[in-house]
Write an enzyme that holds these catalytic residues in place. Structure first.
Site, PDB file in Angstrom:
ATOM      1  N   HIS A 112       1.691   4.560  -2.726  1.00  0.00           N
ATOM      2  CA  HIS A 112       1.765   6.007  -2.476  1.00  0.00           C
ATOM      3  C   HIS A 112       3.139   6.540  -2.898  1.00  0.00           C
ATOM      4  O   HIS A 112       3.253   7.604  -3.515  1.00  0.00           O
ATOM      5  CB  HIS A 112       1.582   6.300  -0.981  1.00  0.00           C
ATOM      6  CG  HIS A 112       0.153   6.278  -0.510  1.00  0.00           C
ATOM      7  ND1 HIS A 112      -0.817   7.080  -1.042  1.00  0.00           N
ATOM      8  CD2 HIS A 112      -0.455   5.562   0.490  1.00  0.00           C
ATOM      9  CE1 HIS A 112      -1.979   6.865  -0.395  1.00  0.00           C
ATOM     10  NE2 HIS A 112      -1.772   5.944   0.527  1.00  0.00           N
ATOM     11  N   GLU A 136      -4.711   7.956  -2.905  1.00  0.00           N
ATOM     12  CA  GLU A 136      -5.174   6.667  -2.363  1.00  0.00           C
ATOM     13  C   GLU A 136      -5.461   5.672  -3.486  1.00  0.00           C
ATOM     14  O   GLU A 136      -5.401   4.463  -3.277  1.00  0.00           O
ATOM     15  CB  GLU A 136      -6.404   6.909  -1.480  1.00  0.00           C
ATOM     16  CG  GLU A 136      -6.792   5.755  -0.572  1.00  0.00           C
ATOM     17  CD  GLU A 136      -5.802   5.447   0.547  1.00  0.00           C
ATOM     18  OE1 GLU A 136      -4.851   6.239   0.774  1.00  0.00           O
ATOM     19  OE2 GLU A 136      -5.966   4.398   1.187  1.00  0.00           O
ATOM     20  N   HIS A 183       0.834  -1.209   0.000  1.00  0.00           N
ATOM     21  CA  HIS A 183       0.000   0.000   0.000  1.00  0.00           C
ATOM     22  C   HIS A 183       0.873   1.266   0.000  1.00  0.00           C
ATOM     23  O   HIS A 183       0.727   2.141  -0.862  1.00  0.00           O
ATOM     24  CB  HIS A 183      -0.919  -0.021   1.233  1.00  0.00           C
ATOM     25  CG  HIS A 183      -1.835   1.154   1.346  1.00  0.00           C
ATOM     26  ND1 HIS A 183      -3.147   1.119   0.923  1.00  0.00           N
ATOM     27  CD2 HIS A 183      -1.645   2.406   1.821  1.00  0.00           C
ATOM     28  CE1 HIS A 183      -3.709   2.296   1.134  1.00  0.00           C
ATOM     29  NE2 HIS A 183      -2.817   3.089   1.684  1.00  0.00           N
ATOM     30  N   GLU A 184       1.762   1.336   0.963  1.00  0.00           N
ATOM     31  CA  GLU A 184       2.590   2.549   1.067  1.00  0.00           C
ATOM     32  C   GLU A 184       3.525   2.667  -0.136  1.00  0.00           C
ATOM     33  O   GLU A 184       3.820   3.776  -0.583  1.00  0.00           O
ATOM     34  CB  GLU A 184       3.378   2.562   2.387  1.00  0.00           C
ATOM     35  CG  GLU A 184       2.509   2.533   3.664  1.00  0.00           C
ATOM     36  CD  GLU A 184       1.456   3.637   3.752  1.00  0.00           C
ATOM     37  OE1 GLU A 184       1.681   4.729   3.195  1.00  0.00           O
ATOM     38  OE2 GLU A 184       0.391   3.399   4.367  1.00  0.00           O
TER      39      GLU A 184
END
Ligand code: MG
Length: 488
Positions: A264, A290, A260-261
């Site tokens: 980003h 997001e 997830h990160e």
């Protein structure tokens, strides 16, 4: 460039942002606990200095705003700075300071209240914060619903009408999808691997391998550390950092927070280098940001193809996987279960948690709901949406940090992230082939070209129109979910 003098002046603001980012990163990753008070003061002062420097740009922004022959980048710079100036000039500093003081205290009280599951304790702070948010909405000004002013802070141009049409489409369809998944039983509601403890050093080595698989530029432009709450922070297009955490069991949590990160981080790393140190050298909105993290985490990371890719690595390093097949691991990654806690929710049920928060925020800001009613309102919504009911406020209305921080308007961007990720899935050709053959470079290039390289040059709706000829259309997300959970 025509606006060179403005960009030169802006560098001081950028330098302050750079310094603040490093101080914030250090606060979460390295700082000894007793350093908190001094760090808080230093950050608050830097924020005030930033405000002063930004306000000094007003004359130049006014001057260039009149020019007719600006290029896209220049128009983007003026638009972004105009928004910042509007925030600083329409809200009196006393109100921002009061919000700051209130939320600093509220963060502490919220933590205690959550621990004791005692909403009454948090209530006066939340009441005050809602009043301040209403004042801020009034000062900023809005058309239509007052909540529009707050939504716009996180997702430029996004309104209650937009949000209503997203949720009105999503919720009934998600409900049908969820019911079918549960009746078919192909995806589990629980899995024994959720309870199995892991060796943190082993998981750390797996996470490092994941970064290699995702081709993150570790050591040159990127790094990963550990913090209480995973986050991504960018100091520069050449210095982007993420964190993860190790809960000690349920190994998917740390893995998916890394993916997830990393999503980003890829966004920030793929912003065109020529935008570095300018007001548009950043992600354009929370929702678009997001979308990158959720695309990598859910659509790629939880796909059958990605599991196939990493299963040998997992099997080799995690001895407890010896009795679990690749299919078992895929199902473990894709447990679907109506649950009480948003951060633990799967990709099917997640948006119900956001819809609930959206309805509550919208009602509070318009004075249609009262803070006193929140605990029971919350529980009724959970019942209606997901058929589960919190036993106490800790697992209900007190679970999120956002309201104690005054972040009203933020929650809907999580759903926008999912919605936009669904749009990317629909438009990115041969995604499954690319994943299974480790052609991640082609995926990155698609995202770079359509979204990342532009930074904040175009407002989010325009960016999405240019990229996909559509805006926040939830149909793609619904199609993706139907195909994955109900298809073939
Ligand atoms: Mg995120």
């Amino acid at each position: 460039m025509r606006i060179d003098d403005l960009l030169r002046e802006y560098r001081s603001v950028w330098a302050l942002d750079h310094a603040r980012s490093l101080l914030e990163w250090d606060l979460e990753v390295n700082m000894p606990v007793e350093g908190a008070a001094a760090r808080g003061e230093a950050l608050a002062r830097l924020t005030l200095i930033r405000r002063e420097y930004l306000l000094r740009l007003k004359d130049l922004v006014d001057k260039y705003e009149e020019s007719k022959d600006l290029n896209d980048l220049e128009r983007g710079v003026i638009r972004v700075l105009r928004r910042e100036l509007k925030y600083y000039t329409s809200i009196p500093p006393e109100i921002l300071e009061e919000l700051d003081r209130t939320t600093t205290k509220a963060a502490v009280v919220w933590r205690e209240a959550k621990k004791e599951s005692n909403f009454e304790k948090f209530k006066p702070y939340l009441t005050k914060i809602v009043e301040l948010e209403q004042t801020i909405a009034d000062r900023l000004g809005y058309e239509g619903h007052p909540y529009n002013a707050l939504l716009d802070l996180y997702e430029e141009g996004f309104t209650v009408n937009d949000a209503d049409s997203v949720f009105n489409k999503l919720l009934p369809n998600l409900k049908t999808i969820l019911e079918k998944i549960r009746s078919e039983g192909r995806f589990p509601e629980r899995h024994p691997l959720e309870e199995v403890p892991y060796d943190v050093n082993v998981m750390r080595s797996i996470n490092e391998e994941l970064l290699k698989i995702l081709e993150m530029p570790v050591g040159s432009r990127f790094r990963m550390d550990v913090s209480a709450h995973p986050f991504t922070i960018s100091m520069s297009v050449n210095d982007v950092r993420i964190t993860t955490r190790y809960e000690g069991k349920d190994f998917r949590a740390t893995m998916f927070s890394v993916i997830h990160e990393s999503g980003h981080a890829m966004y920030e790393l793929m912003i065109d280098p020529s935008l570095e140190m300018t007001p548009v050298g950043r992600g354009v909105s929370m929702g678009v940001h997001e979308s990158q993290s959720r695309f990598w985490e859910n659509i790629i990371g939880r796909s059958r193809e990605f599991v196939h890719l990493i299963y040998p690595l997992l099997k080799e390093r995690l001895p407890f996987l010896k009795d679990y097949s690749e299919d078992d691991v895929y199902r473990y990654f894709n447990i679907v279960r109506p649950s009480l806690i948003r951060v633990d929710a799967d990709e099917v049920t997640y948006n119900f948690h956001i819809a609930l928060r959206y309805e509550i925020e919208k009602g509070l800001i318009a004075n249609k709901l009262s803070v006193s009613d929140l605990p029971s309102l919350w529980n009724d919504f959970m019942d209606k949406y997901l058929g589960v009911r919190p036993r106490n406020d800790a697992e209900g209305v007190l679970q999120d940090i956002h309201w104690s921080q005054g972040s009203f308007g933020y929650f809907p961007t999580y759903t926008l992230g999912n919605v936009i990720a669904g749009m990317i899935y629909a438009k990115l050709p041969q995604l499954k082939d690319k994943v299974i053959n480790r052609r991640f470079n082609e995926i990155r290039e698609f995202l770079r070209d359509r979204i990342c390289r532009h930074g904040a040059i175009y407002p989010p709706k325009e960016l999405l129109m240019r990229a996909f000829n559509d805006t926040y259309n939830p149909d793609y997300l619904l199609n993706y979910l139907r195909e994955k959970y109900l298809g073939g």
